[in-house]
Design a protein around this motif. Structure first.
Motif, PDB file in Angstrom:
ATOM      1  N   VAL A  64       0.839  -1.400  -0.011  1.00 16.05           N
ATOM      2  CA  VAL A  64      -0.042  -0.038   0.020  1.00 16.05           C
ATOM      3  C   VAL A  64       0.846   1.127   0.027  1.00 16.05           C
ATOM      4  N   VAL A  65       0.633   2.069  -1.147  1.00 15.76           N
ATOM      5  CA  VAL A  65       1.283   3.206  -1.061  1.00 15.76           C
ATOM      6  C   VAL A  65       0.554   4.640  -1.069  1.00 15.76           C
ATOM      7  N   ASP A  66       1.030   5.866  -0.260  1.00 12.14           N
ATOM      8  CA  ASP A  66       0.261   6.745  -0.174  1.00 12.14           C
ATOM      9  C   ASP A  66       1.046   7.919  -1.043  1.00 12.14           C
ATOM     10  N   LYS A  67       0.354   9.050  -1.171  1.00 14.59           N
ATOM     11  CA  LYS A  67       0.941  10.237  -1.897  1.00 14.59           C
ATOM     12  C   LYS A  67       1.352  10.003  -3.319  1.00 14.59           C
ATOM     13  N   ALA A  68       0.586   9.115  -4.009  1.00 15.33           N
ATOM     14  CA  ALA A  68       0.983   8.575  -5.325  1.00 15.33           C
ATOM     15  C   ALA A  68      -0.099   8.229  -6.106  1.00 15.33           C
ATOM     16  N   ALA A  69      -1.505   8.773  -5.744  1.00 13.66           N
ATOM     17  CA  ALA A  69      -2.637   8.369  -6.209  1.00 13.66           C
ATOM     18  C   ALA A  69      -2.893   9.001  -7.854  1.00 13.66           C
ATOM     19  N   ASP A  70      -2.037   9.784  -8.153  1.00  9.34           N
ATOM     20  CA  ASP A  70      -2.297  10.260  -9.446  1.00  9.34           C
ATOM     21  C   ASP A  70      -1.044   9.694 -10.339  1.00  9.34           C
ATOM     22  N   ALA A  71      -0.477   9.063  -9.795  1.00  8.05           N
ATOM     23  CA  ALA A  71       0.968   8.270 -10.499  1.00  8.05           C
ATOM     24  C   ALA A  71       0.201   7.264 -11.567  1.00  8.05           C
ATOM     25  N   PRO A  72       0.281   7.322 -13.146  1.00  8.07           N
ATOM     26  CA  PRO A  72      -0.082   6.300 -13.853  1.00  8.07           C
ATOM     27  C   PRO A  72       0.353   4.862 -13.675  1.00  8.07           C
ATOM     28  N   ALA A 102      -3.376  -3.048  -7.859  1.00  9.80           N
ATOM     29  CA  ALA A 102      -4.792  -3.746  -7.646  1.00  9.80           C
ATOM     30  C   ALA A 102      -5.948  -2.954  -7.318  1.00  9.80           C
ATOM     31  N   SER A 103      -5.745  -1.856  -6.794  1.00 12.58           N
ATOM     32  CA  SER A 103      -6.717  -0.896  -6.169  1.00 12.58           C
ATOM     33  C   SER A 103      -6.239   0.539  -6.038  1.00 12.58           C
ATOM     34  N   ARG A 104      -7.330   1.599  -6.103  1.00 12.52           N
ATOM     35  CA  ARG A 104      -6.877   2.832  -5.666  1.00 12.52           C
ATOM     36  C   ARG A 104      -7.988   3.217  -4.926  1.00 12.52           C
ATOM     37  N   SER A 105      -7.792   4.032  -3.759  1.00 13.18           N
ATOM     38  CA  SER A 105      -8.889   4.628  -2.801  1.00 13.18           C
ATOM     39  C   SER A 105      -8.275   5.916  -2.357  1.00 13.18           C
ATOM     40  N   GLY A 106      -8.929   7.016  -2.476  1.00 14.52           N
ATOM     41  CA  GLY A 106      -8.429   8.339  -2.115  1.00 14.52           C
ATOM     42  C   GLY A 106      -6.804   8.376  -2.355  1.00 14.52           C
ATOM     43  N   THR A 107      -6.237   8.636  -1.420  1.00 20.85           N
ATOM     44  CA  THR A 107      -4.638   9.121  -1.792  1.00 20.85           C
ATOM     45  C   THR A 107      -3.846   7.728  -1.651  1.00 20.85           C
ATOM     46  N   LEU A 108      -4.586   6.600  -1.439  1.00 22.17           N
ATOM     47  CA  LEU A 108      -3.962   5.257  -1.354  1.00 22.17           C
ATOM     48  C   LEU A 108      -3.811   4.599  -2.613  1.00 22.17           C
ATOM     49  N   VAL A 109      -2.950   3.854  -3.032  1.00 26.93           N
ATOM     50  CA  VAL A 109      -2.984   2.710  -4.067  1.00 26.93           C
ATOM     51  C   VAL A 109      -2.357   1.379  -3.502  1.00 26.93           C
ATOM     52  N   THR A 110      -2.962   0.480  -3.804  1.00 27.39           N
ATOM     53  CA  THR A 110      -2.691  -0.996  -3.585  1.00 27.39           C
ATOM     54  C   THR A 110      -1.983  -1.620  -4.672  1.00 27.39           C
ATOM     55  N   LEU A 111      -0.772  -2.002  -4.471  1.00 27.53           N
ATOM     56  CA  LEU A 111      -0.119  -2.607  -5.663  1.00 27.53           C
ATOM     57  C   LEU A 111       0.378  -4.258  -5.322  1.00 27.53           C
ATOM     58  N   THR A 112      -0.079  -4.873  -6.255  1.00 27.99           N
ATOM     59  CA  THR A 112       0.352  -6.301  -6.366  1.00 27.99           C
ATOM     60  C   THR A 112       1.960  -6.493  -6.920  1.00 27.99           C
ATOM     61  N   VAL A 113       2.838  -6.869  -5.886  1.00 31.39           N
ATOM     62  CA  VAL A 113       4.424  -6.859  -6.468  1.00 31.39           C
ATOM     63  C   VAL A 113       4.718  -8.521  -6.559  1.00 31.39           C
ATOM     64  N   THR A 114       5.305  -8.729  -7.571  1.00 30.18           N
ATOM     65  CA  THR A 114       5.611 -10.355  -7.442  1.00 30.18           C
ATOM     66  C   THR A 114       7.094 -10.563  -7.130  1.00 30.18           C
ATOM     67  N   MET A 115       7.478 -11.188  -6.359  1.00 30.85           N
ATOM     68  CA  MET A 115       8.818 -11.519  -5.890  1.00 30.85           C
ATOM     69  C   MET A 115       9.569 -12.152  -6.860  1.00 30.85           C
ATOM     70  N   PRO A 116      11.029 -11.993  -6.605  1.00 30.11           N
ATOM     71  CA  PRO A 116      11.740 -12.997  -7.377  1.00 30.11           C
ATOM     72  C   PRO A 116      11.550 -14.450  -7.594  1.00 30.11           C
ATOM     73  N   LYS A 117      11.670 -15.101  -8.750  1.00 26.03           N
ATOM     74  CA  LYS A 117      11.466 -16.539  -8.758  1.00 26.03           C
ATOM     75  C   LYS A 117      12.269 -17.447  -7.810  1.00 26.03           C
ATOM     76  N   ASN A 118      13.491 -17.184  -8.073  1.00 25.08           N
ATOM     77  CA  ASN A 118      14.397 -18.295  -7.347  1.00 25.08           C
ATOM     78  C   ASN A 118      15.710 -17.412  -6.691  1.00 25.08           C
ATOM     79  N   ALA A 119      16.304 -18.243  -5.903  1.00 22.13           N
ATOM     80  CA  ALA A 119      17.566 -17.780  -5.088  1.00 22.13           C
ATOM     81  C   ALA A 119      18.553 -17.474  -6.232  1.00 22.13           C
TER      82      ALA A 119
END
Length: 150
Positions: A64-72, A102-119
């Motif tokens: 969840v990220v704040d202060k970036a709701a206008d970011a494309p 994933a979603s935007r709500s007010g000034t908050l943006v929820t991101l889905t971030v995929t972690m690296p595949k392996n070691a």
């Protein structure tokens, strides 16, 4: 050395045996901290929360990220800050991670971030990584949060 806030610390030099304070190659004891211009940006994203501090390889985390709701769009980086020994920076590593909004709500943006595949991409070895989220339009990064990976 990269810091969690995005500044860069540079310090000293390797000592010469015997240590000398004069001559063509004096031992350097000063340290400097470099503040890139993005650190003064008014619209710097802020990571509010991460769904887990120790994700599994190939899994996704919600950020969840704040202060970036206008970011494309956003880019996420998984960066091991490295370690310094004998005047050399060893082990520094940067991995760009796939991101979906994933979603935007007010000034908050929820991101889905995929972690690296392996070691092979991001070794666990008890290492900890910085997770930075960057605005895709301005390339202004957040301050980092520390994460491990299993």
């Amino acid at each position: 050395i990269l810091t969690y806030e995005g500044s860069v610390l540079v310090g000293g030099s390797s000592t010469v045996d015997p240590m000398t304070l004069s001559g063509p190659y004096p031992t350097e004891f000063r340290a400097e901290k470099f503040y890139p211009s993005y650190m003064m940006a008014a619209a710097r994203p802020v990571i509010v929360s991460v769904s887990t501090a120790g994700p599994l390889y190939g899994s996704t985390v919600q950020v969840v990220v704040d202060k970036a709701a206008d970011a494309p769009g956003f880019v996420a980086y998984f960066i091991h800050p490295g370690m310094s020994t004998h005047g050399q920076m060893m082990g520094s590593r940067s991995v760009q991670l796939p991101v979906a909004i994933a979603s935007r709500s007010g000034t908050l943006v929820t991101l889905t971030v995929t972690m690296p595949k392996n070691a092979n991409i991001a070794p666990p070895c008890g290492l900890h990584y910085f997770l930075f989220v960057t605005r895709a339009d301005t390339l202004v990064p957040s301050k980092a949060v520390m994460m491990g990976i299993h």
